[in-house]
Design a protein around this motif. Structure first.
Motif, PDB file in Angstrom:
ATOM      1  N   VAL A   1      27.813  38.997  37.991  1.00 45.18           N
ATOM      2  CA  VAL A   1      29.138  38.439  37.691  1.00 45.18           C
ATOM      3  C   VAL A   1      29.594  37.617  38.895  1.00 45.18           C
ATOM      4  O   VAL A   1      29.802  38.149  39.982  1.00 45.18           O
ATOM      5  N   VAL A   2      29.721  36.312  38.679  1.00 43.32           N
ATOM      6  CA  VAL A   2      30.181  35.411  39.744  1.00 43.32           C
ATOM      7  C   VAL A   2      31.626  35.021  39.410  1.00 43.32           C
ATOM      8  O   VAL A   2      31.869  34.158  38.566  1.00 43.32           O
ATOM      9  N   ASP A   3      32.553  35.678  40.065  1.00 45.10           N
ATOM     10  CA  ASP A   3      33.968  35.429  39.769  1.00 45.10           C
ATOM     11  C   ASP A   3      34.596  34.538  40.834  1.00 45.10           C
ATOM     12  O   ASP A   3      34.437  34.776  42.029  1.00 45.10           O
ATOM     13  N   ASP A   4      35.314  33.522  40.365  1.00 43.25           N
ATOM     14  CA  ASP A   4      35.939  32.552  41.263  1.00 43.25           C
ATOM     15  C   ASP A   4      37.389  32.899  41.574  1.00 43.25           C
ATOM     16  O   ASP A   4      38.310  32.115  41.334  1.00 43.25           O
ATOM     17  N   GLY A   5      37.602  34.092  42.101  1.00 43.92           N
ATOM     18  CA  GLY A   5      38.936  34.482  42.540  1.00 43.92           C
ATOM     19  C   GLY A   5      39.952  34.592  41.426  1.00 43.92           C
ATOM     20  O   GLY A   5      41.107  34.175  41.587  1.00 43.92           O
ATOM     21  N   SER A   6      39.557  35.170  40.306  1.00 46.13           N
ATOM     22  CA  SER A   6      40.474  35.294  39.170  1.00 46.13           C
ATOM     23  C   SER A   6      41.717  36.088  39.544  1.00 46.13           C
ATOM     24  O   SER A   6      41.612  37.194  40.085  1.00 46.13           O
ATOM     25  N   PRO A   7      42.907  35.562  39.228  1.00 46.99           N
ATOM     26  CA  PRO A   7      44.133  36.304  39.535  1.00 46.99           C
ATOM     27  C   PRO A   7      44.488  37.354  38.492  1.00 46.99           C
ATOM     28  O   PRO A   7      45.457  38.095  38.666  1.00 46.99           O
ATOM     29  N   ASP A   8      43.715  37.448  37.398  1.00 41.63           N
ATOM     30  CA  ASP A   8      44.076  38.357  36.303  1.00 41.63           C
ATOM     31  C   ASP A   8      43.427  39.733  36.405  1.00 41.63           C
ATOM     32  O   ASP A   8      43.572  40.554  35.506  1.00 41.63           O
ATOM     33  N   GLY A   9      42.691  40.000  37.477  1.00 39.93           N
ATOM     34  CA  GLY A   9      42.059  41.308  37.636  1.00 39.93           C
ATOM     35  C   GLY A   9      40.644  41.392  37.114  1.00 39.93           C
ATOM     36  O   GLY A   9      40.109  42.496  36.929  1.00 39.93           O
ATOM     37  N   THR A  10      40.000  40.255  36.888  1.00 40.16           N
ATOM     38  CA  THR A  10      38.615  40.254  36.404  1.00 40.16           C
ATOM     39  C   THR A  10      37.697  41.022  37.343  1.00 40.16           C
ATOM     40  O   THR A  10      36.819  41.777  36.898  1.00 40.16           O
ATOM     41  N   GLN A  11      37.878  40.865  38.647  1.00 37.44           N
ATOM     42  CA  GLN A  11      36.994  41.535  39.600  1.00 37.44           C
ATOM     43  C   GLN A  11      37.130  43.053  39.537  1.00 37.44           C
ATOM     44  O   GLN A  11      36.135  43.782  39.658  1.00 37.44           O
ATOM     45  N   GLU A  12      38.321  43.545  39.334  1.00 29.51           N
ATOM     46  CA  GLU A  12      38.518  44.982  39.217  1.00 29.51           C
ATOM     47  C   GLU A  12      37.825  45.524  37.969  1.00 29.51           C
ATOM     48  O   GLU A  12      37.203  46.600  37.990  1.00 29.51           O
ATOM     49  N   ILE A  13      37.902  44.763  36.877  1.00 26.86           N
ATOM     50  CA  ILE A  13      37.195  45.159  35.654  1.00 26.86           C
ATOM     51  C   ILE A  13      35.692  45.189  35.905  1.00 26.86           C
ATOM     52  O   ILE A  13      34.992  46.116  35.478  1.00 26.86           O
ATOM     53  N   ALA A  14      35.178  44.195  36.633  1.00 27.41           N
ATOM     54  CA  ALA A  14      33.751  44.153  36.943  1.00 27.41           C
ATOM     55  C   ALA A  14      33.344  45.382  37.755  1.00 27.41           C
ATOM     56  O   ALA A  14      32.269  45.959  37.531  1.00 27.41           O
ATOM     57  N   ARG A  15      34.180  45.793  38.698  1.00 29.18           N
ATOM     58  CA  ARG A  15      33.872  46.977  39.503  1.00 29.18           C
ATOM     59  C   ARG A  15      33.858  48.237  38.636  1.00 29.18           C
ATOM     60  O   ARG A  15      33.018  49.124  38.813  1.00 29.18           O
ATOM     61  N   GLN A  16      34.789  48.331  37.699  1.00 32.39           N
ATOM     62  CA  GLN A  16      34.815  49.471  36.785  1.00 32.39           C
ATOM     63  C   GLN A  16      33.566  49.493  35.904  1.00 32.39           C
ATOM     64  O   GLN A  16      32.991  50.561  35.634  1.00 32.39           O
ATOM     65  N   LEU A  17      33.140  48.318  35.467  1.00 32.10           N
ATOM     66  CA  LEU A  17      31.925  48.232  34.651  1.00 32.10           C
ATOM     67  C   LEU A  17      30.699  48.638  35.461  1.00 32.10           C
ATOM     68  O   LEU A  17      29.781  49.280  34.936  1.00 32.10           O
ATOM     69  N   ALA A  18      30.676  48.275  36.743  1.00 29.73           N
ATOM     70  CA  ALA A  18      29.571  48.680  37.610  1.00 29.73           C
ATOM     71  C   ALA A  18      29.517  50.193  37.748  1.00 29.73           C
ATOM     72  O   ALA A  18      28.431  50.793  37.792  1.00 29.73           O
ATOM     73  N   THR A  19      30.670  50.825  37.804  1.00 33.16           N
ATOM     74  CA  THR A  19      30.722  52.284  37.873  1.00 33.16           C
ATOM     75  C   THR A  19      30.199  52.904  36.586  1.00 33.16           C
ATOM     76  O   THR A  19      29.480  53.913  36.606  1.00 33.16           O
ATOM     77  N   SER A  20      30.529  52.281  35.447  1.00 35.58           N
ATOM     78  CA  SER A  20      30.130  52.821  34.144  1.00 35.58           C
ATOM     79  C   SER A  20      28.648  52.616  33.857  1.00 35.58           C
ATOM     80  O   SER A  20      27.960  53.530  33.391  1.00 35.58           O
ATOM     81  N   TYR A  21      28.159  51.408  34.129  1.00 34.40           N
ATOM     82  CA  TYR A  21      26.779  51.068  33.761  1.00 34.40           C
ATOM     83  C   TYR A  21      25.795  51.251  34.910  1.00 34.40           C
ATOM     84  O   TYR A  21      24.584  51.326  34.677  1.00 34.40           O
TER      85      TYR A  21
END
Length: 267
Positions: free
Chosen positions: A59-79
């Motif tokens: 996941v290459v995120d360009d500094g999303s202000p909507d919390g995309t990176q936090e969701i990606a971190r949660q997905l990393a924990t899950s998967y």
């Protein structure tokens, strides 16, 4: 007669007695995809599991202000952190450079590039892999504008677009017609961004590609053909994004026109 359309060739396509031992890396550029990211990751994970394929998602995120990176971190924990790998950047630096950045971290033999907004359904990826295996293609690209795969693929269905108004369809068709007429790249969907590459091929093409925005996809395919790489096509159904707004604007359209001219005189 097309040798790839014979009954013998069609029977052979996709039928392999041994398990696929390759690893497939998906590069997902994101910007404000908080709502879409969990859906596309779930669909990808399910598709890979159903087909018994080794995989990872960068996941290459360009500094999303909507919390995309936090969701990606949660997905990393899950998967698992070996499956979902977040590689963020400081800001919006362009689609082309997002792929370049993501490529630095892939471990797979093959790299899949696609949109994170659910425009590209993972259900087509097994057909990409099937097409690549049958003909040892360097690249397999999804196309919205063919009714059958090239070469023929027995289970492929006609491509298309859903969720676009007539104006946007005409713009897309016109852009591809312009590029096809001027550049003659031999593929039907230059502006698409759903593709499977051999890793080494993608590394080579990216190293000589100069565009950084939406022209990037077109230049990649034009240069691939100029370099002698083989390309197969699989029809896909493109569905307009589930959540959020399209990032295509007037600046990108102007840039596209300039890009076509630049490739015409420079490749």
């Amino acid at each position: 007669m097309n040798p790839f359309a014979s009954s013998a060739a069609l029977d052979m396509q996709g039928q392999f007695s041994t398990q696929d031992t390759h690893m497939y890396s998906v590069i997902l550029p994101t910007y404000n995809e908080r709502k879409n990211l969990p859906i596309i990751v779930w669909l990808l994970a399910k598709m890979f599991a159903d087909n018994q394929l080794a995989w990872e998602i960068i996941v290459v995120d360009d500094g999303s202000p909507d919390g995309t990176q936090e969701i990606a971190r949660q997905l990393a924990t899950s998967y698992g952190e070996d499956k979902i790998i977040l590689k963020p950047r400081a800001g919006k630096l362009g689609l082309g450079t997002a792929y370049i950045h993501g490529l630095n971290f892939v471990r797979g033999d093959f790299v899949i590039i696609m949109d994170a907004d659910f425009s590209h359904h993972p259900k087509f990826i097994p057909q990409f892999i099937q097409q690549q295996k049958a003909h040892n293609f360097d690249i397999v690209t999804g196309t919205r504008y063919r009714s059958s795969a090239v070469p023929s693929l027995v289970n492929a269905k006609p491509g298309g677009v859903h969720g676009w108004d007539l104006k946007r369809k005409l713009v897309s068709r016109g852009a591809n017609f312009l590029a096809a007429t001027v550049l003659n790249p031999g593929v039907s969907d230059l502006t698409g961004s759903f593709r499977l590459y051999k890793r080494s091929v993608l590394q080579h093409i990216i190293s000589v590609t100069q565009s950084k925005g939406y022209v990037f996809q077109m230049e990649m395919m034009v240069r691939a053909k100029a370099l002698g790489y083989t390309v197969g096509e699989v029809p896909i159904t493109f569905v307009d994004r589930l959540y959020g707004e399209s990032k295509l604007g007037a600046d990108e359209i102007v840039s596209y026109g300039k890009g076509v001219w630049g490739l015409f005189v420079g490749v």
